[in-house]
Write a protein that holds these residues in place. Structure first.
Motif, PDB file in Angstrom:
ATOM      1  N   ASN A 139       7.467 -11.920 -13.177  1.00  0.00           N
ATOM      2  CA  ASN A 139       7.264 -10.868 -12.171  1.00  0.00           C
ATOM      3  C   ASN A 139       5.911 -11.008 -11.458  1.00  0.00           C
ATOM      4  O   ASN A 139       5.517 -10.149 -10.682  1.00  0.00           O
ATOM      5  CB  ASN A 139       7.411  -9.474 -12.804  1.00  0.00           C
ATOM      6  CG  ASN A 139       6.319  -9.179 -13.835  1.00  0.00           C
ATOM      7  OD1 ASN A 139       5.355  -9.943 -13.960  1.00  0.00           O
ATOM      8  ND2 ASN A 139       6.453  -8.081 -14.558  1.00  0.00           N
TER       9      ASN A 139
ATOM     10  N   MET B  95       5.486 -10.509  -7.679  1.00  0.00           N
ATOM     11  CA  MET B  95       5.548  -9.092  -7.275  1.00  0.00           C
ATOM     12  C   MET B  95       4.260  -8.356  -7.634  1.00  0.00           C
ATOM     13  O   MET B  95       3.765  -7.532  -6.875  1.00  0.00           O
ATOM     14  CB  MET B  95       6.737  -8.409  -7.955  1.00  0.00           C
ATOM     15  CG  MET B  95       8.040  -8.741  -7.286  1.00  0.00           C
ATOM     16  SD  MET B  95       9.394  -7.894  -8.079  1.00  0.00           S
ATOM     17  CE  MET B  95       9.714  -8.987  -9.406  1.00  0.00           C
TER      18      MET B  95
ATOM     19  N   ASP C   8       1.783  -9.347  -5.042  1.00  0.00           N
ATOM     20  CA  ASP C   8       2.057  -8.691  -3.750  1.00  0.00           C
ATOM     21  C   ASP C   8       1.584  -7.238  -3.760  1.00  0.00           C
ATOM     22  O   ASP C   8       0.914  -6.786  -2.827  1.00  0.00           O
ATOM     23  CB  ASP C   8       3.558  -8.694  -3.460  1.00  0.00           C
ATOM     24  CG  ASP C   8       3.970  -9.941  -2.711  1.00  0.00           C
ATOM     25  OD1 ASP C   8       3.068 -10.729  -2.374  1.00  0.00           O
ATOM     26  OD2 ASP C   8       5.176 -10.122  -2.484  1.00  0.00           O
ATOM     27  N   LEU C   9       1.958  -6.532  -4.810  1.00  0.00           N
ATOM     28  CA  LEU C   9       1.613  -5.104  -4.842  1.00  0.00           C
ATOM     29  C   LEU C   9       0.102  -4.911  -5.007  1.00  0.00           C
ATOM     30  O   LEU C   9      -0.497  -4.040  -4.364  1.00  0.00           O
ATOM     31  CB  LEU C   9       2.376  -4.407  -5.985  1.00  0.00           C
ATOM     32  CG  LEU C   9       2.631  -2.925  -5.778  1.00  0.00           C
ATOM     33  CD1 LEU C   9       3.337  -2.640  -4.458  1.00  0.00           C
ATOM     34  CD2 LEU C   9       3.449  -2.348  -6.925  1.00  0.00           C
TER      35      LEU C   9
ATOM     36  N   THR D 120      12.005  -1.631  -3.736  1.00  0.00           N
ATOM     37  CA  THR D 120      12.504  -2.703  -4.626  1.00  0.00           C
ATOM     38  C   THR D 120      11.396  -3.177  -5.550  1.00  0.00           C
ATOM     39  O   THR D 120      11.614  -3.419  -6.747  1.00  0.00           O
ATOM     40  CB  THR D 120      13.014  -3.898  -3.791  1.00  0.00           C
ATOM     41  OG1 THR D 120      13.846  -3.390  -2.761  1.00  0.00           O
ATOM     42  CG2 THR D 120      13.771  -4.879  -4.640  1.00  0.00           C
ATOM     43  N   LEU D 121      10.181  -3.313  -4.987  1.00  0.00           N
ATOM     44  CA  LEU D 121       9.052  -3.784  -5.806  1.00  0.00           C
ATOM     45  C   LEU D 121       8.817  -2.856  -6.989  1.00  0.00           C
ATOM     46  O   LEU D 121       8.717  -3.300  -8.137  1.00  0.00           O
ATOM     47  CB  LEU D 121       7.765  -3.818  -4.958  1.00  0.00           C
ATOM     48  CG  LEU D 121       7.459  -5.058  -4.150  1.00  0.00           C
ATOM     49  CD1 LEU D 121       6.119  -4.910  -3.439  1.00  0.00           C
ATOM     50  CD2 LEU D 121       7.422  -6.291  -5.055  1.00  0.00           C
TER      51      LEU D 121
ATOM     52  N   THR E 263      11.695  -2.882  -9.635  1.00  0.00           N
ATOM     53  CA  THR E 263      11.743  -4.085 -10.479  1.00  0.00           C
ATOM     54  C   THR E 263      10.574  -4.115 -11.460  1.00  0.00           C
ATOM     55  O   THR E 263      10.728  -4.411 -12.644  1.00  0.00           O
ATOM     56  CB  THR E 263      11.713  -5.349  -9.592  1.00  0.00           C
ATOM     57  OG1 THR E 263      12.628  -5.156  -8.522  1.00  0.00           O
ATOM     58  CG2 THR E 263      12.093  -6.579 -10.374  1.00  0.00           C
ATOM     59  N   LEU E 264       9.386  -3.807 -10.941  1.00  0.00           N
ATOM     60  CA  LEU E 264       8.210  -3.870 -11.815  1.00  0.00           C
ATOM     61  C   LEU E 264       8.256  -2.816 -12.918  1.00  0.00           C
ATOM     62  O   LEU E 264       7.810  -3.059 -14.042  1.00  0.00           O
ATOM     63  CB  LEU E 264       6.924  -3.712 -10.996  1.00  0.00           C
ATOM     64  CG  LEU E 264       6.521  -4.957 -10.203  1.00  0.00           C
ATOM     65  CD1 LEU E 264       5.350  -4.652  -9.269  1.00  0.00           C
ATOM     66  CD2 LEU E 264       6.154  -6.092 -11.150  1.00  0.00           C
TER      67      LEU E 264
END
Ligand SMILES: Cc1cc2nc3c(=O)[nH]c(=O)nc-3n(C[C@H](O)[C@H](O)[C@H](O)COP(=O)(O)OP(=O)(O)OC[C@H]3O[C@@H](n4cnc5c(N)ncnc54)[C@H](O)[C@@H]3O)c2cc1C
Length: 571
Positions: free
Chosen positions: A536, A539, A542-543, A562-563, A566-567
């Motif tokens: 992950n 992600m 990105d976050l 979505t982020l 999923t996280l």
């Protein structure tokens, strides 16, 4: 038929039963980070790491809970049955059992070999899933003394103390403490008034004075700062001394005034102590006392403070994530609500970022200790240790508070979960080993007086240049852009009035920390890509980039729902 109440109770009981039984097995991020930094040492040390992960999630957890109950806290037994002064601190049996388990992990002992900071940190990280647990502070202090002796101890000091300090057998170990703070000044160490009077015949000293915060008051040996009689005012006149608790079985002329009642770290004994001529062995050269205190002793415990913060954050995330999967509201697990997913996502992103920054520092220490890097990296690391102690401790409190929020009212109940204890311990992590302002002030001094910012900037620039995946080019570019902006702001502050600089410096330190963590995450991502590992991490990167480097509103983050979804559910 199951009533609604039975169902609600059953869900919580299921949550309790479903909690992990090994903190390493469920921490895929830690596994990858350790593979990256330990290389071949990862497989070689796997049994030791795995055993620690299992103990931390099971027996250590139970013992830490027990020893932190009101009726398990340390007590002072000042005299023995014959009226001899002992100044003994007596703990609940669960405290000793926990100590035996923690020491058996070799969290201190692995430091006998230089280049094992990452390994020791990995063990401390898993132990810290149980908070300070009464032993993480003693571990950090003992590690600090090991490093002090390895770096500047005499042969005699090393031969005498190191075998005892590096023991894995708790019943035979000696553990250390660090007494610096006095009532008139903690941040202002130069105000130390405790005096060391030389004994010309023996080359030893006698300590007189009082220390206000003395954690690990039960230690076998204290590392104490004191002003050499007749020496200069301020930090320049301070020496650093080894003060054995007992000499030939007799109290070394010190008295415990009282044990403190604390908000956190409650099962560890913190005392006020006075010295009445205690025999003290100097760390030489004695005039380097403050330098060795900051450069070795506090440097070690500040590094481990950050490690503890990472372990505590991870535990908070695990508690919250598993709870969210089992707690129902409005007919569904609360994990299904995007607003809960956002909290969990933030928790894991901050935890992984803090772990990335902290393990990179530990790796830097290993490179320096094994001669693979020199003074420039050591200087950059010194700065990174100080700012990272500040940042990780504040992030830890935030993340644990988020965990409490996910558990709602139950999150505030002492015997319902570990979270209230983690929250109380995190407040201590923020305040000992240097308060936020003290650390920022020390970094600012290092910049203005020793120009260490150049080393910090260049090291991070070089690290960013190793982010060489084409798909990460925008991130690398952003990191360099941010580094240049920070460097310009630092220069601007250093040109102005120092007092004014101190007012504007904390936000700069925040940016330095976030950037350091961002680059550390990017390097991990590059390594994972080279190993063809799917995780992950893209992600997380990105976050972290959007929310903390760019400081965007969540509405500006691409594909935010979505982020976070999923996280929130990934391990
Ligand atoms: C549970 C616990 C255990 C501890 N154990 C130990 C131990 O074992 N050994 C030990 O030596 N110490 C120990 N300490 C002490 C700890 O290191 C000190 O509390 C800390 O260094 C701060 O000192 P102080 O409490 O005197 O705060 P102060 O120095 O009085 O600071 C109060 C506030 O003023 C701010 N401040 C001070 N100077 C400045 C400045 N120049 N510019 C801006 N702001 C400033 C500080 O940041 C802080 O917010 C322990 C503390 C706690 C809470």
């Amino acid at each position: 038929m199951t009533s609604k109440i039975d169902k609600g109770r059953g869900d919580l009981q299921t949550w309790e039963r479903m909690k992990p039984r090994n903190y390493l097995d469920v921490d895929q991020n830690l596994q990858r980070v350790l593979q990256m930094y330990l290389g071949e040492g990862y497989n070689a040390n796997w049994p030791m790491l795995h055993r620690a992960g299992e103990m931390a999630a099971t027996r250590m957890d139970e013992l830490a809970r027990r020893s932190n109950l009101d009726d398990g806290l340390p007590e002072l037994h000042r005299f023995d049955e014959f009226g001899e002064r002992k100044e003994e601190v007596v703990f609940h049996s669960s405290y000793y059992d926990l100590g035996a388990m923690i020491w058996s992990t070799a969290v201190v002992a692995v430091l006998g070999e230089p280049g094992n900071d990452v390994l020791s940190a990995a063990l401390a990280y898993m132990i810290s899933h149980n908070g300070e647990a009464g032993h993480v502070c003693p571990v950090a202090c003992t590690c600090g003394m090991v490093k002090l002796l390895q770096a500047v101890g005499t042969e005699q000091q090393r031969d005498h103390f190191l075998p005892l300090l590096l023991q894995t057998d708790y019943s035979r170990r000696m553990h250390a403490s660090q007494f610096v703070t006095e009532i008139q000044g903690g941040s202002d160490v130069g105000a130390n008034d405790c005096v060391a009077v030389p004994d010309p015949e023996s080359g030893l000293y006698h300590l007189h004075g009082e220390k206000w915060f003395c954690s690990v008051a039960d230690a076998g040996v204290f590392v104490v700062s004191a002003r050499i009689e007749g020496a200069a005012e301020g930090t320049a006149g301070l020496g650093l001394f080894l003060v054995p608790r007992m000499i030939n079985g007799v109290n070394n002329n010190f008295g415990i005034r009282r044990l403190k009642t604390k908000v956190g770290t409650r099962s560890m004994a913190t005392a006020e102590i006075e010295f009445w001529g205690a025999l003290a062995d100097p760390i030489k050269p004695v005039e380097d006392g403050f330098k060795n205190l900051v450069g070795i002793v506090l440097d070690t415990s500040r590094g481990l403070n950050a490690v503890a913060a990472c372990g505590m954050m991870r535990r908070a995330f695990l508690e919250a994530q598993t709870y969210a999967a089992h707690r129902l509201a409005f007919g569904q697990p609360i994990m299904e609500f995007p607003a809960v997913q956002e909290i969990l996502a933030r928790m894991t992103v901050l935890q992984q970022a803090a772990t990335a920054a902290t393990m990179r520092i530990m790796h830097m220490g290993d490179l320096v200790a094994t001669g693979q890097a020199g003074e420039e990296l050591a200087a950059a690391r010194r700065i990174q240790v100080m700012i990272n102690k500040y940042w990780t401790s504040t992030v830890c409190t935030d993340v644990v508070r988020m965990g409490v929020e996910v558990l709602g009212g139950n999150g505030t109940i002492e015997d319902f979960s570990v979270l209230p204890r983690l929250y109380r311990d995190s407040m201590v992590l923020e305040n000992w080993e240097g308060t936020h302002n003290t650390l920022c002030a020390q970094v600012l001094r290092d910049f203005s007086q020793r120009q260490l910012h150049f080393f910090w900037i260049e090291e991070l620039r070089e690290a960013a240049s190793r982010v060489d995946l084409p798909q990460l080019e925008p991130h690398r570019h952003r990191a360099i852009e941010e580094l240049d902006a920070i460097a310009a702001t630092i220069e601007q502050l250093l040109e102005g009035d120092p007092l004014e600089a101190s007012l504007y410096f904390r936000p700069v330190v925040n940016r330095m920390c976030v950037l350091g963590a961002f680059v550390a995450l990017l390097l991990e991502l590059c390594w994972e890509s080279g190993e063809q590992i799917e995780s992950n991490k893209p992600m997380v990167v990105d976050l972290f980039h959007r929310l903390y480097v760019d400081r965007c509103d969540t509405g500006e983050v691409d594909d935010f729902p979505t982020l976070v979804k999923t996280l929130a559910s990934s391990i």
